[in-house]
Design a protein around this motif. Structure first.
Motif, PDB file in Angstrom:
ATOM      1  N   SER A  85       0.845  -1.199   0.000  1.00 15.29           N
ATOM      2  CA  SER A  85       0.000   0.000   0.000  1.00 15.29           C
ATOM      3  C   SER A  85       0.879   1.248   0.000  1.00 15.29           C
ATOM      4  CB  SER A  85      -0.914   0.033   1.236  1.00 15.29           C
ATOM      5  OG  SER A  85      -0.154   0.285   2.393  1.00 15.29           O
ATOM      6  N   VAL A  90       5.080   4.924   2.650  1.00 20.63           N
ATOM      7  CA  VAL A  90       5.384   6.123   3.452  1.00 20.63           C
ATOM      8  C   VAL A  90       6.027   5.719   4.774  1.00 20.63           C
ATOM      9  CG1 VAL A  90       4.329   8.033   4.747  1.00 20.63           C
ATOM     10  CG2 VAL A  90       3.534   7.509   2.420  1.00 20.63           C
ATOM     11  N   TYR A 111      -0.711  13.985   3.200  1.00 18.61           N
ATOM     12  CA  TYR A 111      -1.837  13.057   3.183  1.00 18.61           C
ATOM     13  C   TYR A 111      -2.256  12.757   4.629  1.00 18.61           C
ATOM     14  CZ  TYR A 111      -4.293   8.632   2.445  1.00 18.61           C
ATOM     15  OH  TYR A 111      -5.208   7.630   2.435  1.00 18.61           O
ATOM     16  N   SER A 114      -0.592   9.860   6.402  1.00 18.81           N
ATOM     17  CA  SER A 114       0.842  10.085   6.643  1.00 18.81           C
ATOM     18  C   SER A 114       1.007  11.019   7.834  1.00 18.81           C
ATOM     19  CB  SER A 114       1.510  10.719   5.411  1.00 18.81           C
ATOM     20  OG  SER A 114       1.254   9.949   4.263  1.00 18.81           O
ATOM     21  N   GLU A 155       5.135  16.546  -0.171  1.00 20.14           N
ATOM     22  CA  GLU A 155       4.420  16.019  -1.334  1.00 20.14           C
ATOM     23  C   GLU A 155       4.599  16.997  -2.486  1.00 20.14           C
ATOM     24  OE1 GLU A 155       0.378  14.874  -0.335  1.00 20.14           O
ATOM     25  OE2 GLU A 155       1.078  13.815   1.451  1.00 20.14           O
ATOM     26  N   ASN A 159      -2.841  17.529  -1.774  1.00 19.96           N
ATOM     27  CA  ASN A 159      -4.224  17.153  -1.918  1.00 19.96           C
ATOM     28  C   ASN A 159      -4.929  17.649  -0.654  1.00 19.96           C
ATOM     29  OD1 ASN A 159      -6.560  15.558  -1.751  1.00 19.96           O
ATOM     30  ND2 ASN A 159      -5.395  13.776  -1.110  1.00 19.96           N
ATOM     31  N   ASP A 184       6.697  12.509  -1.633  1.00 16.34           N
ATOM     32  CA  ASP A 184       5.538  11.708  -2.018  1.00 16.34           C
ATOM     33  C   ASP A 184       5.024  12.302  -3.334  1.00 16.34           C
ATOM     34  OD1 ASP A 184       2.933  10.709  -2.402  1.00 16.34           O
ATOM     35  OD2 ASP A 184       2.583  10.459  -0.261  1.00 16.34           O
ATOM     36  N   THR A 186       2.688  10.985  -5.389  1.00 18.94           N
ATOM     37  CA  THR A 186       1.476  10.248  -5.762  1.00 18.94           C
ATOM     38  C   THR A 186       0.586  11.025  -6.730  1.00 18.94           C
ATOM     39  OG1 THR A 186       1.453   9.053  -3.668  1.00 18.94           O
ATOM     40  CG2 THR A 186      -0.650   9.248  -4.820  1.00 18.94           C
ATOM     41  N   SER A 206       1.733   6.204  -3.473  1.00 17.71           N
ATOM     42  CA  SER A 206       0.589   5.330  -3.388  1.00 17.71           C
ATOM     43  C   SER A 206       0.282   4.990  -4.839  1.00 17.71           C
ATOM     44  CB  SER A 206      -0.603   6.030  -2.742  1.00 17.71           C
ATOM     45  OG  SER A 206      -1.757   5.226  -2.969  1.00 17.71           O
ATOM     46  N   ILE A 218      -4.791  -1.655  -4.168  1.00 13.45           N
ATOM     47  CA  ILE A 218      -4.051  -0.905  -3.157  1.00 13.45           C
ATOM     48  C   ILE A 218      -2.593  -1.312  -3.305  1.00 13.45           C
ATOM     49  CG2 ILE A 218      -3.650  -0.588  -0.669  1.00 13.45           C
ATOM     50  CD1 ILE A 218      -6.270   0.593  -1.240  1.00 13.45           C
ATOM     51  N   ALA A 219      -1.716  -0.340  -3.515  1.00 10.70           N
ATOM     52  CA  ALA A 219      -0.293  -0.650  -3.729  1.00 10.70           C
ATOM     53  C   ALA A 219       0.541   0.593  -3.465  1.00 10.70           C
ATOM     54  CB  ALA A 219      -0.068  -1.126  -5.164  1.00 10.70           C
ATOM     55  N   ILE A 376      -8.518   9.014  -5.094  1.00 10.87           N
ATOM     56  CA  ILE A 376      -8.147   9.967  -6.157  1.00 10.87           C
ATOM     57  C   ILE A 376      -7.472   9.178  -7.270  1.00 10.87           C
ATOM     58  CG2 ILE A 376      -7.880  12.062  -4.740  1.00 10.87           C
ATOM     59  CD1 ILE A 376      -4.859  11.476  -4.627  1.00 10.87           C
TER      60      ILE A 376
HETATM   61  C1  LIG Z   1      -3.586   7.592  -0.850  1.00  6.30           C
HETATM   62  C2  LIG Z   1      -2.317   8.233  -0.493  1.00  6.30           C
HETATM   63  C3  LIG Z   1      -1.390   7.615   0.359  1.00  6.30           C
HETATM   64  C4  LIG Z   1      -1.681   6.281   1.005  1.00  6.30           C
HETATM   65  O1  LIG Z   1      -1.802   5.289   0.025  1.00  6.30           O
HETATM   66  P1  LIG Z   1      -2.673   3.937   0.170  1.00  6.30           P
HETATM   67  O2  LIG Z   1      -2.363   3.229  -1.099  1.00  6.30           O
HETATM   68  O3  LIG Z   1      -4.110   4.326   0.320  1.00  6.30           O
HETATM   69  O4  LIG Z   1      -2.159   3.228   1.395  1.00  6.30           O
HETATM   70  C5  LIG Z   1      -0.197   8.260   0.612  1.00  6.30           C
HETATM   71  N1  LIG Z   1       0.084   9.466   0.074  1.00  6.30           N
HETATM   72  C6  LIG Z   1      -0.780  10.096  -0.745  1.00  6.30           C
HETATM   73  C7  LIG Z   1      -0.427  11.430  -1.306  1.00  6.30           C
HETATM   74  C8  LIG Z   1      -1.999   9.519  -1.060  1.00  6.30           C
HETATM   75  O5  LIG Z   1      -2.861  10.150  -1.859  1.00  6.30           O
END
Ligand SMILES: *Cc1c(COP(=O)(O)O)cnc(C)c1O
Length: 432
Positions: A85, A90, A111, A114, A155, A159, A184, A186, A206, A218-219, A376
């Protein structure tokens, strides 16, 4: 394959069909263990002298392709470890850099999960954290770097408000103090930004979100570029010679000796993945690989649609404000021009002028194409009110710092026809 461009690598990197019965699509190795065959091979595997698969908690050929593909999609990267996940990515990255000591320096725009882990997980391990109240000025990071600060964690696009930090300036501050910058990435995905280009040392994802992009997995992943000097005295965990790293000849070895190009992800694999066990299932690695095949096409379309929706919202009389770098007068436009020439992502937020709870509920329940859910980066477009959902973990003070209010509505733009998305918002405005 490193001479090829992103769009070629996302389909081919890290996979040679001739090594997998000529299978065109990466096979799913649905197996727990791999035969050892000879004691020589067993010794090589158990003493980290072979990178072949041994047991799926530690590695698996399907996941190995994903690790290699993610590495290739970040020019300059030396390795990656894919996990079960984004939260595993993180927390393992931060556990690896702190090793039970020191402080994390982060922002309230992190997030929600986090942010909460700083207190709930790291507090338990004896690690403290500091929050930069206004991260828009990089100098505010420097002011909070303490003797025992181990990492700056940010990040690249936040978000729900799509703010952009000056990654390069923050990386320079981290390096001046002998600590790494973990980003991060993501929301951006490697298609919009390679944080290693601007001084990041470790990048986490994520993969649940835009990287896979279909709302079906989930990854997570941790990627490194092997440049940071973990031997500068602040990170003894990389210098130590734990008993399980001893060589077949009985010579003590450090993580640097065993993983010279990938000490960071090598240590995560040997320690955190091995003992905490957040292994990704081979089928999920396959789904992430499949999602990555269309990463550029998906993200470029959703970014273009998000920009059109920003323009639409800015012209609505019901809307008080819109947060996205494409919005007029958005304060991140210059940073967006530097870091995000292909667009600053497909997440945006806006506020209704009539911001009582009943109106917000009516709006959220009036949309028909947008899906009301906590995710998202899906192929479908999503809507949510973060203050009482995705960011409910943030204490009130942190919500304030993160600029999240009761009237904040977040959109994550997917791949539908943008005119249908706009029409959907129009009828929701009519409903309120
Ligand atoms: C969703 C998200 C996470 C956590 O990821 P999961 O796959 O839900 O465990 C971490 N950082 C950001 C920016 C995210 O959007």
């Amino acid at each position: 394959m490193s001479n090829y461009s992103f769009d070629t690598l996302k389909l081919h990197a890290g996979y040679n069909p001739a090594e997998h019965n000529h299978a065109v699509s990466v096979p799913i190795y649905q197996t727990t263990a791999f035969t050892l065959d000879t004691v020589k091979r067993s010794d090589d595997l158990f003493y980290f002298d072979s990178a072949e698969a041994l047991y799926t908690r530690l590695s698996n050929p399907t996941t190995d392709v994903l690790d290699a593909r993610l590495t290739a999609l970040h020019p300059g990267a030396t390795g990656a470890v894919t996990l079960s996940s984004g939260m595993a990515a993180v927390t393992y990255a931060l556990l690896n850099v702190t090793a039970g000591k020191g402080r994390i320096l982060a922002t309230a725009r992190s997030y929600g999960g986090s942010f909460d882990s700083f207190e709930q997980i790291f507090g338990e391990t004896g690690v403290k954290y500091d929050i930069v109240e206004n991260p828009d000025d990089p100098a505010n990071f420097e002011a909070l770097v303490k003797e025992d600060t181990k990492v700056i964690y940010i990040e690249s696009i936040t978000n729900p408000n799509a703010t952009i930090l000056d990654i390069e300036a923050i990386a320079n501050i981290a390096h001046k103090h002998g600590i790494p910058l973990i980003v991060d990435n993501t929301v951006a995905t490697p298609y919009l930004l390679n944080p290693f280009d601007f001084g990041a040392d470790v990048v986490v994802y994520s993969a649940t979100k835009g990287l896979t992009g279909h709302g079906n997995v989930i990854a997570g992943a941790v990627v490194e570029n092997g440049k940071f000097n973990w031997k500068n005295g602040k990170f003894p965990q990389f210098d130590g010679q734990p008993h399980f790293l001893v060589s077949q000849q009985g010579v003590p070895r450090s993580f640097y000796d065993v993983f010279p190009d990938t000490p960071f992800t090598g240590r995560i694999r040997a320690i955190h993945l091995n003992y905490l066990g957040g292994a990704i299932a081979p089928f999920n690695s396959y789904l992430v690989l499949l999602g990555i095949e269309t990463l550029s096409e998906r993200i470029s379309k959703s970014v273009k649609s998000a920009e059109k929706i920003v323009e639409f919202l800015e012209n609505r009389p019901e809307v008080a404000w819109v947060n996205h770098a494409h919005a007029k007068n958005n304060k991140y436009r210059d940073l967006a021009a530097k870091y995000f020439p292909k667009g600053a992502g497909a997440i945006l937020s806006f506020g209704l002028k009539k911001n009582d709870r009943a109106t917000i509920i009516k709006f959220l329940e009036a949309v028909k194409v947008f899906s009301f859910q906590a995710n998202i980066g899906d192929a479908r477009s999503l809507i949510i009110n973060p203050s009482t959902t995705t960011h409910i973990e943030l204490p009130e003070h942190a919500q304030e710092l993160a600029d999240i209010h009761t009237e904040t509505i977040r959109l994550s733009i997917g791949l539908e026809d943008v005119n249908d998305l706009i029409a959907d918002l129009e009828q929701a405005f009519a409903a309120i």
